[in-house]
Design a protein around this motif. Structure first.
Motif, mmCIF file in Angstrom:
data_model
loop_
_atom_site.group_PDB
_atom_site.id
_atom_site.type_symbol
_atom_site.label_atom_id
_atom_site.label_comp_id
_atom_site.label_asym_id
_atom_site.label_seq_id
_atom_site.Cartn_x
_atom_site.Cartn_y
_atom_site.Cartn_z
ATOM 1 N N GLN A 164 -5.957 -34.938 -34.278
ATOM 2 C CA GLN A 164 -5.309 -34.888 -35.585
ATOM 3 C C GLN A 164 -3.888 -35.420 -35.448
ATOM 4 O OE1 GLN A 164 -4.265 -31.030 -37.356
ATOM 5 N NE2 GLN A 164 -5.242 -31.725 -39.250
ATOM 6 N N ASN A 165 -3.587 -36.430 -36.278
ATOM 7 C CA ASN A 165 -2.253 -37.044 -36.277
ATOM 8 C C ASN A 165 -1.835 -37.507 -34.881
ATOM 9 O OD1 ASN A 165 -2.047 -36.479 -39.044
ATOM 10 N ND2 ASN A 165 -1.154 -34.448 -38.622
ATOM 11 N N GLY A 166 -2.798 -38.033 -34.160
ATOM 12 C CA GLY A 166 -2.491 -38.571 -32.833
ATOM 13 C C GLY A 166 -2.386 -37.539 -31.734
ATOM 14 N N GLY A 167 -2.662 -36.286 -32.028
ATOM 15 C CA GLY A 167 -2.580 -35.239 -31.014
ATOM 16 C C GLY A 167 -3.895 -34.491 -30.881
ATOM 17 N N VAL A 168 -4.012 -33.740 -29.794
ATOM 18 C CA VAL A 168 -5.210 -32.933 -29.551
ATOM 19 C C VAL A 168 -5.172 -31.721 -30.475
ATOM 20 C CG1 VAL A 168 -6.521 -31.604 -27.860
ATOM 21 C CG2 VAL A 168 -5.339 -33.690 -27.161
ATOM 22 N N ALA A 169 -6.313 -31.405 -31.092
ATOM 23 C CA ALA A 169 -6.373 -30.286 -32.031
ATOM 24 C C ALA A 169 -7.628 -29.452 -31.765
ATOM 25 C CB ALA A 169 -6.372 -30.786 -33.470
ATOM 26 N N PHE A 170 -7.575 -28.220 -32.216
ATOM 27 C CA PHE A 170 -8.704 -27.289 -32.066
ATOM 28 C C PHE A 170 -9.231 -26.953 -33.451
ATOM 29 C CE2 PHE A 170 -10.597 -23.081 -31.902
ATOM 30 C CZ PHE A 170 -11.374 -23.124 -30.757
ATOM 31 N N LYS A 171 -10.533 -27.125 -33.669
ATOM 32 C CA LYS A 171 -11.166 -26.823 -34.959
ATOM 33 C C LYS A 171 -12.022 -25.574 -34.829
ATOM 34 C CE LYS A 171 -14.181 -28.708 -38.558
ATOM 35 N NZ LYS A 171 -15.004 -29.863 -38.994
ATOM 36 N N ILE A 172 -11.682 -24.549 -35.606
ATOM 37 C CA ILE A 172 -12.429 -23.293 -35.553
ATOM 38 C C ILE A 172 -13.763 -23.459 -36.280
ATOM 39 C CG2 ILE A 172 -12.454 -20.880 -36.292
ATOM 40 C CD1 ILE A 172 -9.433 -20.830 -35.973
ATOM 41 N N LYS A 173 -14.840 -23.037 -35.594
ATOM 42 C CA LYS A 173 -16.170 -23.093 -36.186
ATOM 43 C C LYS A 173 -16.650 -21.712 -36.633
ATOM 44 C CE LYS A 173 -18.031 -27.363 -34.364
ATOM 45 N NZ LYS A 173 -19.224 -28.013 -33.787
#
Length: 295
Positions: free
Chosen positions: A283-292
């Motif tokens: 996200q926006n060029g950075g590493v992101a965590f998406k909660i499932k």
């Protein structure tokens, strides 16, 4: 002519007078002491890793100033805070017993004579922290039989002149514990409980529990919730847990790449507990965590 009335005399406690107004406090503390001997023995064995015998004598009444002046042998003094009581509980650990604990902890036997002197060394400092936690647990477990208050270890001093009690009444109760370790008897521990401390605890001990019927102050409840909303917790996610043998570890060099298998079940950990699962993305060029989903 002045008509000022004389100042009232300070209240005198009669804790150790059988049948006196504070006799119930003596009975309460007696229950604590009976349980404390067994608790101390068990927790000390867990700390130092060897068997020992412990005999805890019933408390004797003394003046704090007299007891303090009589301290001549090298000792460390552990401080504990109990519930709403302002005067702390002090626990004296003799340097002789501290040396014995260090010797036994590292797999040796105590010879009954050796005793470290001078400034505390690193091994002794670490052992003091272990003993502090063991005594804290022992005191908390023992007091739980009569009162719902935790005992908290708050540090130690090595110089007796650094001991502070801030007492209105100079009377204290002193319980001495003799410990036999590696076949040698040691005057190991003394526990100091102030009479003032017991008197301040008494209303808490005597108050009936009425949790179900208590009316919660809305302002206090809102303030508490607001405070919790601003508590910071460590949050982390674990992308992978690769394993390798020692030969592979020894060959690692700068620039080596460890393969990580893609997964959609990355844990989100708060403190020491898994809070949710999700996936790693961008996200926006950075590493992101998406909660499932949450647990």
């Amino acid at each position: 002519m002045s008509n000022s009335s004389p100042s009232p005399a300070p209240a005198e406690h009669s804790l150790l007078k059988k049948g006196g107004p504070d006799d119930t406090l003596l009975a309460m503390y007696g229950k604590v002491e009976k349980r404390l001997a067994g608790q101390l023995k068990g927790h000390l064995i867990n700390v130092i890793g060897c068997e020992l015998a412990l005999e805890l004598a019933s408390s004797d009444k003394a003046k704090f100033t007299d007891w303090l002046e009589a301290q001549e042998t090298d000792s460390v003094y552990l401080q504990y805070q109990f519930g709403i009581s302002e005067p702390p509980i002090w626990v004296r650990i003799s340097r002789l017993f501290l040396t014995a604990c260090v010797d036994c902890f590292f797999g040796g036997q105590y010879d009954g004579e050796s005793c470290a002197t001078g400034p505390l060394n690193r091994s002794e400092l670490r052992m003091i922290e272990r003993l502090g936690e063991a005594v804290e647990t022992s005191l908390s477990d023992s007091w739980s039989t009569v009162c719902e208050s935790a005992v908290r270890y708050s540090g130690f001093v090595h110089d007796k002149d650094d001991i502070e009690m801030q007492l209105d009444d100079d009377d204290i109760l002193v319980a001495a514990a003799r410990i036999e370790i590696s076949g040698h008897g040691v005057e190991a521990i003394e526990l100091l409980q102030s009479v003032d401390g017991l008197v301040s605890i008494d209303p808490q001990h005597s108050r009936p529990l009425q949790r179900d019927n208590e009316i919660v102050d809305p302002s206090w409840q809102h303030s508490l919730k607001d405070s919790f909303d601003h508590v910071y917790m460590p949050v982390r996610s674990v992308l992978a847990r690769p394993t390798m043998d020692l030969s592979q570890l020894s060959r690692l060099a700068v620039g080596d790449i460890l393969p990580v298998a893609p997964t959609d079940n990355v844990p989100l950990i708060v403190g020491d507990r898994v809070f949710a699962h999700g996936s790693i993305g961008e996200q926006n060029g950075g590493v992101a965590f998406k909660i499932k989903h949450f647990l």
